[in-house]
Structure formats: structure tokens, C-alpha cells
Design an enzyme around this catalytic site. Structure first.
Site, PDB file in Angstrom:
ATOM      1  CG  HIS A 116      -0.380   0.297   2.523  1.00  0.00           C
ATOM      2  ND1 HIS A 116      -0.052  -0.687   3.439  1.00  0.00           N
ATOM      3  CD2 HIS A 116      -0.068   1.468   3.126  1.00  0.00           C
ATOM      4  CE1 HIS A 116       0.426  -0.135   4.530  1.00  0.00           C
ATOM      5  NE2 HIS A 116       0.434   1.178   4.365  1.00  0.00           N
ATOM      6  CG  ASP A 146       0.140  -4.052   2.760  1.00  0.00           C
ATOM      7  OD1 ASP A 146       0.351  -3.579   1.623  1.00  0.00           O
ATOM      8  OD2 ASP A 146      -0.060  -3.341   3.759  1.00  0.00           O
ATOM      9  CB  SER A 220       3.152   1.762   6.174  1.00  0.00           C
ATOM     10  OG  SER A 220       1.962   1.912   6.905  1.00  0.00           O
TER      11      SER A 220
END
Length: 460
Positions: A116, A146, A220
Site C-alpha cells: 500500500h 501487503d 508502514s
């Protein structure tokens, strides 16, 4: 007088012993952890994080973590009436910049981050801890877990993270999260492992490490490391109603990450092996319902056709208690271990059958080769050709029709891609099978795309 002198000498000697023992006890325990004893075990209980040295792990890791910048281009309407009145198409290009983190995993510039973080990027830029900036190339992605793999070209060898064994981490173990939240580079936070093998989607694919180390937007793709500085996870998401950290964060375990990265390097896509079984994990209620005395394990309710499980001889009613040397107490243990394996890998499956333990070697099957059957319709996952020709990244293919009621419609149905069932997205045969099994013989509404791209709905 002699008796009095003797009594005084004994008193002084006893006092000295008592004082010496008192001082010896407190001097020896002043700077140590408390030792907690029980009839069965003795363990050391640390009082606080002050007894753990995070500095070496933090110093090593900050050099391995990078800042990832994702630049995307979108065409948006500037004037919705411009096209109507012949004043141009009314469109303009709009640039957006997203940021996240990444971890260097090789000296020649391979970097792992989250899918993402780089999604829809038209250009990727990576900034190292020493402020050098590089253009990055996308090697491959795994949207289900992911994970994305990037590559940069540097003139010298780069510092890189050493993978640790995420299977060996313990709940309560100290960990560090390193990344670039809110564009604040080289930020280090500490916490403990709160839980293992979390599946937030209940699709049997994901298996996160849950921690209480503070993770915020921008973290992230960053590193989760143990106190030795070994990479045990890639920070992925937070659980929050505000968008900022409120207590828990989640990371993809390093063993799963390493397997995905190796697949992307070697094959260009992720190779997922599956046992080919369906079932439920045991608890007290399930055990009573199924008539077993076991309260832990995974009960097999169905064995998929053409799967490794079927070929090896696993049967409905078997209870899986171990995979190789890993104990299986439920679904999360089973999926987290299988996620680290590839098609054709051999796994020794320990089952309880007729109250006797049996070890059965099972060769894992490629997920795309499996089929399921519902109402005499065989379904399989779509392949790469279907994805490219129909511009899809999900769906389940109708590969065979044995239902007499539908034989007359097989020209329209055969080869069609099921997009949804009763409004639920048909991600793959695993998710479809789980849903259809709850319906038993009830009819369902299918949204189907034909091989020429037409979409229609049908109930059967």
C-alpha cells in the site's frame, strides 16, 4: 564473672552472624531481577525496560531503514462543462505524493516495503539514512500480505537488515519499531509482542505479529526488530478509529516476508502452497459437538479434490495437531506455518484418527491448481492469462458443469469468471468455498463475467 563473659561473647558472635547474613542477602539482590519460584519451575522476572539495552539494536537498524516516496499522477476534472461546450476535455493532471518506510535487505539494494506504500506509483524515490536519494524500481508485490519489493542501484555496498526467525519470538518479548512517521526520519519506538498469528480478515492468508510499539502513518514498511537488531517483521498497519496510533500495531512476520521476497526474486510472483483441506479449530463446544475429547487442534471437515491432502490420504474427521515440529492448536497456527511454504514442499502432518496418532507426509499443492465443487459446478482460481485478458486481479472460474439443470446454459457459463456471490466479492476459491459451505444447498446469486467481457447476474 566468667559465665557473664562467655554469654557476652556468644551474643556478640550471634549478632555478627545475623548482621553479616542480612547484609549479604540485600547486597546480592539489590541489582538483580526477582527470582520467582513455583513447584514446577523457576524463572527470572525483569522489572522494567531499563534492564534491556535497546541502543545497539536501534543504532544498527536506523541505517537499514529508508524513506520511500510514492509519486502518483491522476487526471481530474477541472471544468466539467468544458468538453460539452467544446473548450477542451476539461481535464488536468494532478500530482500526489505519499510517503512510507522500507528496509534494505541486501547489500546490492533490494528493499522490502508495504504494497500500500507504493500502490499506483508512477515514480518511486528512496532516501537513505545518510540523506542520499535514489530512483527505485518495483520488482514485484503481494497484495494479500501487503508486501512489495523494490530495487535501487548504488555505487557501493549498502548496510542491510539480518532476518531473524519470527517463529521463535515470544509474547511479551521486547521489540523496536523503526521508521519515518509523519516524515520524521529514523524514529525508534519500543514495545512488546502482544500476540502472534493475527488474521484481521479471517481469510486464512494473513498472519500478523501484534505489538504495542507506537506505529503511526509513515511507519508502514518499516522494520520491527528484536533486541539483537534482527528483523522479525515489516510494520504494516495500526488498529485505530482516528488514523493515528492508539495502542496496537501489526507487522508481517519475517519468515513470511522472506519467503515472499525470495519468490518475487526467483519467480516474479508469489508461490503459495496449500494442504487442500477445510475445517474448524477445536474448542470445548466444538469438541462436544464433534464427539472428541481433544480441545485443541484443527478438525478436517472436507478434503479438496486433486489436492496434496487427498493424494496423501488425509480424511474427513482427522484432527491435525502438528505440522512438522510445530504444534497446531487452531487455524492460525496452521495457516501461519503453511504461508512459509511453497508448492511441492513436503510437510509431515500429525493427525489423530480413531484416537490414534498418525504422521502423514503431504506434498503441498499450488493453490491455482485446486478446484472446489458446489451444486455440481466445479470452480477454480483464475490464472494469469485470465487476469491479463479480462483486466482482473480476483475472481473464480467456472471450469466444469455437471449440474443437469445448467447443462443447457454451459456455453454461456463455462469459462465465466464469478465476480461476486450474493454481493460478496469472490476473491479466490478459499473465500468462495468458506461462504458456500455456510449455504449448504441454498441457491445463491452470482455475478459473472464471460470470456468476452460481458457481465450478467444469475441465480442457481
Amino acid at each position: 564473672m566468667k559465665k557473664l563473659g562467655s554469654l557476652l561473647l556468644v551474643s556478640l558472635f550471634s549478632g555478627a552472624i545475623t548482621l553479616g547474613a542480612y547484609k549479604l542477602f540485600f547486597d546480592s539482590t539489590e541489582n538483580s531481577s526477582i527470582t520467582v519460584a513455583s513447584p514446577n519451575y523457576i524463572k527470572n522476572a525483569g522489572l522494567s525496560a531499563e534492564t534491556v539495552d535497546f541502543t545497539a539494536a536501534a543504532e544498527n537498524t536506523v541505517h537499514n531503514v529508508v524513506h520511500v516516496k510514492n509519486m502518483t499522477t491522476q487526471r481530474v476534472y477541472r471544468d466539467p462543462f468544458a468538453y460539452i461546450f467544446g473548450n477542451g476535455d476539461g481535464m488536468q493532471e494532478q500530482y500526489q505524493v505519499g510517503t512510507g518506510s522500507g528496509v534494505i535487505i541486501s547489500e546490492d539494494g533490494f528493499i522490502v516495503t508495504n504494497n500500500h506504500v507504493i500502490q499506483n506509483a508512477s515514480e518511486l524515490e528512496v532516501t537513505l539514512n545518510d540523506n542520499r536519494t535514489f530512483k527505485a524500481k518495483l520488482v514485484g508485490t503481494d497484495s494479500k500480505m501487503d508486501i512489495a519489493l523494490l530495487k535501487i542501484e548504488a555505487d557501493e555496498k549498502l548496510p542491510f537488515a539480518i532476518f531473524g526467525d519470527s517463529d521463535e519470538i515470544k509474547v511479551g518479548e521486547w521489540v523496536l519499531a523503526v521508521g519515518n512517521p509523519y516524515n520524521l526520519t529514523s524514529t525508534v519506538t519500543a514495545g512488546i509482542v502482544s500476540a502472534k498469528a493475527r488474521d484481521l480478515t479471517n481469510n486464512g492468508i494473513q498472519s500478523f505479529i501484534q505489538t504495542d510499539a507506537a506505529v503511526n502513518p509513515g511507519n508502514s514498511g518499516g522494520a520491527l526488530v528484536n533486541t539483537r537488531g534482527e528483523l522479525i517483521g515489516i510494520n504494516t498497519m495500526i488498529s485505530s478509529q482516528t488514523g493515528s496510533y492508539v495502542g496496537y500495531s501489526f507487522a508481517v512476520p519475517s519468515n513470511i516476508t522472506r519467503k515472499i521476497v525470495e519468490d518475487l526474486m526467483q519467480f516474479g510472483n508469489v508461490q503459495r502452497g496449500v494442504l487442500g483441506i477445510e475445517g474448524r479449530e477445536l474448542n470445548q463446544n466444538a469438541s462436544e459437538e464433534l464427539g472428541t475429547t481433544l480441545s485443541k487442534g484443527f478438525y478436517i471437515s472436507n478434503v479438496t479434490k486433486k489436492s496434496g491432502a487427498e493424494k496423501a490420504g488425509l480424511k474427513k474427521g482427522d484432527i491435525i495437531t502438528k505440522l512438522d515440529d510445530k504444534m497446531v492448536t487452531g487455524f492460525k497456527d496452521l495457516t501461519s506455518y503453511i504461508n512459509t511454504k511453497r508448492p511441492d514442499d513436503l510437510v509431515n502432518v500429525t493427525v489423530i484418527r480413531n484416537e490414534k496418532e498418525k504422521v502423514i507426509p503431504v506434498k503441498l499443492t499450488k493453490r491455482e491448481l485446486l478446484t472446489i465443487e458446489f451444486n455440481q459446478i466445479e470452480l477454480s482460481d483464475i490464472d494469469e492469462n485470465d487476469k491479463k485478458s479480462l483486466n482482473l486481479d480476483y475472481g473464480v472460474k467456472i471450469s466444469k458443469i455437471n449440474n443437469p439443470e445448467l447443462i443447457q446454459y454451459q456455453d454461456q457459463l463455462l469459462g465465466g469468471i464469478i465476480l461476486s456471490i450474493d454481493g460478496r466479492k469472490a476473491t479466490d476459491i478459499s473465500s468462495v468455498s468458506s461462504y458456500l459451505n455456510t449455504k449448504k444447498s441454498e441457491r445463491a446469486q452470482y455475478k459473472i463475467m464471460t470470456q468476452n467481457g460481458q457481465v450478467f447476474s444469475v441465480i442457481f
